[in-house]
Design a protein around this motif. Structure first.
Motif, PDB file in Angstrom:
ATOM      1  N   MET A   1       1.298   5.177 -12.232  1.00 41.77           N
ATOM      2  CA  MET A   1       1.511   4.912 -10.801  1.00 41.77           C
ATOM      3  C   MET A   1       1.270   3.442 -10.502  1.00 41.77           C
ATOM      4  O   MET A   1       0.373   2.837 -11.084  1.00 41.77           O
ATOM      5  CB  MET A   1       0.529   5.761  -9.983  1.00 41.77           C
TER       6      MET A   1
ATOM      7  N   HIS B   1      -4.889  11.603  -8.044  1.00 40.48           N
ATOM      8  CA  HIS B   1      -5.033  10.439  -8.924  1.00 40.48           C
ATOM      9  C   HIS B   1      -5.235   9.174  -8.093  1.00 40.48           C
ATOM     10  O   HIS B   1      -6.119   8.367  -8.367  1.00 40.48           O
ATOM     11  CB  HIS B   1      -3.799  10.293  -9.813  1.00 40.48           C
ATOM     12  N   ALA B   2      -4.411   9.007  -7.055  1.00 43.29           N
ATOM     13  CA  ALA B   2      -4.491   7.793  -6.233  1.00 43.29           C
ATOM     14  C   ALA B   2      -5.800   7.717  -5.467  1.00 43.29           C
ATOM     15  O   ALA B   2      -6.316   6.621  -5.216  1.00 43.29           O
ATOM     16  CB  ALA B   2      -3.307   7.744  -5.267  1.00 43.29           C
TER      17      ALA B   2
ATOM     18  N   GLU C   1      -2.788  11.293 -17.645  1.00 46.99           N
ATOM     19  CA  GLU C   1      -2.913  10.917 -16.237  1.00 46.99           C
ATOM     20  C   GLU C   1      -1.621  10.252 -15.776  1.00 46.99           C
ATOM     21  O   GLU C   1      -0.925   9.615 -16.558  1.00 46.99           O
ATOM     22  CB  GLU C   1      -4.114  10.012 -15.996  1.00 46.99           C
ATOM     23  N   PRO C   2      -1.291  10.418 -14.485  1.00 48.69           N
ATOM     24  CA  PRO C   2       0.007   9.919 -14.009  1.00 48.69           C
ATOM     25  C   PRO C   2       0.085   8.395 -14.064  1.00 48.69           C
ATOM     26  O   PRO C   2      -0.890   7.705 -13.795  1.00 48.69           O
ATOM     27  CB  PRO C   2       0.074  10.381 -12.546  1.00 48.69           C
TER      28      PRO C   2
ATOM     29  N   LEU D   1       2.827   3.917  -2.770  1.00 46.84           N
ATOM     30  CA  LEU D   1       2.421   4.170  -4.160  1.00 46.84           C
ATOM     31  C   LEU D   1       3.545   4.932  -4.837  1.00 46.84           C
ATOM     32  O   LEU D   1       4.107   5.858  -4.250  1.00 46.84           O
ATOM     33  CB  LEU D   1       1.136   5.000  -4.199  1.00 46.84           C
TER      34      LEU D   1
ATOM     35  N   MET E   1     -11.483   9.710  -0.049  1.00 43.98           N
ATOM     36  CA  MET E   1     -11.721   9.395  -1.456  1.00 43.98           C
ATOM     37  C   MET E   1     -12.247  10.639  -2.178  1.00 43.98           C
ATOM     38  O   MET E   1     -13.070  11.372  -1.645  1.00 43.98           O
ATOM     39  CB  MET E   1     -12.768   8.276  -1.578  1.00 43.98           C
TER      40      MET E   1
ATOM     41  N   ARG F   1      -8.796   8.769  -6.285  1.00 38.73           N
ATOM     42  CA  ARG F   1     -10.030   8.914  -7.064  1.00 38.73           C
ATOM     43  C   ARG F   1     -11.096   7.900  -6.656  1.00 38.73           C
ATOM     44  O   ARG F   1     -12.275   8.232  -6.576  1.00 38.73           O
ATOM     45  CB  ARG F   1      -9.715   8.757  -8.555  1.00 38.73           C
ATOM     46  N   THR F   2     -10.692   6.642  -6.417  1.00 32.70           N
ATOM     47  CA  THR F   2     -11.690   5.605  -6.135  1.00 32.70           C
ATOM     48  C   THR F   2     -11.468   4.933  -4.773  1.00 32.70           C
ATOM     49  O   THR F   2     -12.028   3.878  -4.505  1.00 32.70           O
ATOM     50  CB  THR F   2     -11.681   4.523  -7.233  1.00 32.70           C
ATOM     51  N   ARG F   3     -10.652   5.520  -3.933  1.00 37.73           N
ATOM     52  CA  ARG F   3     -10.361   4.975  -2.597  1.00 37.73           C
ATOM     53  C   ARG F   3      -9.823   6.085  -1.712  1.00 37.73           C
ATOM     54  O   ARG F   3      -9.211   7.028  -2.196  1.00 37.73           O
ATOM     55  CB  ARG F   3      -9.272   3.900  -2.696  1.00 37.73           C
ATOM     56  N   GLY F   4     -10.023   5.957  -0.411  1.00 32.11           N
ATOM     57  CA  GLY F   4      -9.302   6.821   0.503  1.00 32.11           C
ATOM     58  C   GLY F   4      -7.876   6.321   0.646  1.00 32.11           C
ATOM     59  O   GLY F   4      -7.577   5.171   0.323  1.00 32.11           O
ATOM     60  N   LEU F   5      -6.976   7.181   1.106  1.00 33.20           N
ATOM     61  CA  LEU F   5      -5.591   6.778   1.385  1.00 33.20           C
ATOM     62  C   LEU F   5      -5.383   6.914   2.886  1.00 33.20           C
ATOM     63  O   LEU F   5      -5.615   7.976   3.457  1.00 33.20           O
ATOM     64  CB  LEU F   5      -4.602   7.675   0.635  1.00 33.20           C
ATOM     65  N   SER F   6      -4.941   5.843   3.533  1.00 33.11           N
ATOM     66  CA  SER F   6      -4.816   5.855   4.989  1.00 33.11           C
ATOM     67  C   SER F   6      -3.551   6.563   5.443  1.00 33.11           C
ATOM     68  O   SER F   6      -2.534   6.571   4.738  1.00 33.11           O
ATOM     69  CB  SER F   6      -4.806   4.425   5.523  1.00 33.11           C
TER      70      SER F   6
END
Lengths: 326, 326
Positions: free
Chosen positions: B113, B248-249, B110-111, B83, B152, B251-256
């Protein structure tokens, strides 16, 4: 042949071969631990997997077991690349009309495509969890292909040979966020949460005449809470086909084995095929009645996506997910 | 500690620990085969790797060998997610002015991305190959962080704890393609070819007071064919910091685990720090003289990106690539 991944075994799952009827399966640790590994050396892995598939369908595979759909991850539980086109222009026109946006420039001369989230996909029967109904959750039924290594600059005429598997997909979209995100030009970040794929991925030969090497001509069925919403034919009204999408993606980069490439929400011009997604249905409601009455997906809803062959048999198994609060 | 990956060992390379001086290294197969694997169980892997690092720096590590920069892949030779934000607004303003585009809506609330290509990165000393000089190849020096699993909805106040490693990056851009691609709204596809990262990734503690948990305050040096182009301080003029980008990244998902997150081309308002990229330099030339005279990167050029500590020691090693025809 049909391939799937058990959730067991870690973040990439465990590769299994599944029979044509989607009832029996067998592990193949001697061929590849994961589908990603098989795709990375597909020329050797494919014939070995095919031999297992033949034995499984003949009832002679050692170690076969009953398939439990709940135990399945996405065929690729995660991927190093997911690219999604938008080639059913009828869908794009309706989705954009619904949010008051113009069609993008050049949309008829080159495919629209974005780089999507791929670090974790939901299993086909897992709950889809999202935080807030006000975000406007919508589903999008798609047909996606899985590629082996595609060299940079591969032209469309040679790109089809890199399509090794096909899957169905539910590409969820948070409509309230596309309005603010897409005008920024940087694509989808918050507006595209985690997607889900069909229980199995299938080789093109498994699809018979419905797959002509460039498109899959069968109806894609979608329903919400048991109500059929759409049955558009995935081979109709495609403005660009899969080889053209691959060539577009590979113009300035190679595509690595295991790349998943979708063609966007399947939608036909024929109104008898229903609506690809809630955004389309709501756009029609607004045109007819001045306001949309069908709500976006709510916590507690179920969304099902499936494709049947000419004899009514499920080709990929169904994506069937409950929508739940995070 | 400093970590890197040998090209040997397959598409994910082979994890090694590198000493502070970037001269010696040691394999760690008993801890993790690859950096991706280490990040997926970082809580256990980190202290084990740290012990190896301590021994290596003390000259007591068994099996240590001389580090060969040519043998290195990117620390993560590929990733399940990349990202990239754009938080140095000075760069964005100049880049957009250069192509006659307006600033995106909401860019200060907001950023900005995008989801970027991550299925294969070039090694830090590998040639960067692209097909056609007319595509307008430009470099962009960046500082990127590597994350463990981020749930998330993680707020910025808790996001910094998920930053496990930092790297330098050269985020190449094909400027002739951004003009037609970004107005479509779907982000970068053809306009962002394969990127490269620094020889090593470092843990935050390795950076001392220059890393305050939210930004890295040291000059990022870039040069083309030996001519210094930029020395902007990566900690200055950031409109959003790394924890804000992560929140920001997520907000609507987890980041693995293994997600790479960049903050965009490092650019300062102070003109004494030079230019972040050719697009900025050319924009200034156009303003001053009515036309840009510095060409885009050509086949045969070399681009170098590096960051030194207060004593002039290279922290991450240099990304130093020849630009070549495909």
């Amino acid at each position: 042949m049909k391939l799937a991944s058990l959730k067991a075994g870690g973040r990439d799952g465990t590769l299994i071969v599944v029979d044509t009827a989607l009832t029996r399966a067998v592990r193949v640790p001697h061929i590849a631990a994961t589908l990603q590994q098989a795709l990375e050396r597909w020329a050797e892995a494919r014939p070995a997997l095919q031999a297992v598939s033949d034995a499984l369908n003949a009832g002679t595979a050692a170690g076969a077991f009953d398939l439990d759909m709940q135990a399945l991850a996405s065929p690729l539980p995660r991927a190093f690349q997911f690219l999604d086109g938008s080639v059913y222009l009828h869908h794009m026109e309706k989705a954009r009309r619904a949010r008051g946006a113009a069609m993008p420039p050049n949309y008829k001369t080159e495919p629209l495509m974005y780089q999507g989230l791929s670090d974790r996909f939901d299993g086909p029967r897992d709950p889809m969890r999202f935080p807030d109904e006000a975000l406007g959750l919508d589903y999008e039924p798609e047909v996606a292909v899985v590629l082996d290594d595609v060299p940079m600059g591969t032209p469309a005429a040679q790109a089809g040979a890199h399509i090794q598997l096909l899957m169905l997909m539910n590409d969820y979209t948070l409509r309230a966020l596309t309005r603010s995100e897409l005008p920024k030009g940087f694509g989808f970040m918050q507006a595209k949460p985690t997607s889900a794929f069909s229980p199995v991925a299938v080789t093109p030969d498994e699809l018979g005449a419905a797959w002509d090497g460039t498109r899959l001509s069968l109806p894609l069925l979608s329903s919400v809470n048991g109500r059929v919403m759409g049955r558009a034919n995935a081979g109709h009204d495609m403005f660009f086909d899969y080889p053209q999408l691959i060539a577009h993606a590979a113009r300035t980069r190679g595509l690595s084995a295991g790349t998943i490439l979708g063609a966007g929400a399947v939608a036909n011009k024929d109104p008898a095929t229903g609506h690809a997604c809630l955004a389309e249905l709501r756009a029609d409601e607004e045109l007819a009645n001045g306001q949309a009455t069908t709500p976006w997906l709510r916590h507690g809803d179920r969304v099902r996506i499936e494709m049947l062959d000419g004899e009514g048999r499920s080709l990929f198994g169904a994506i069937d997910q409950a929508i739940e609060q995070v």
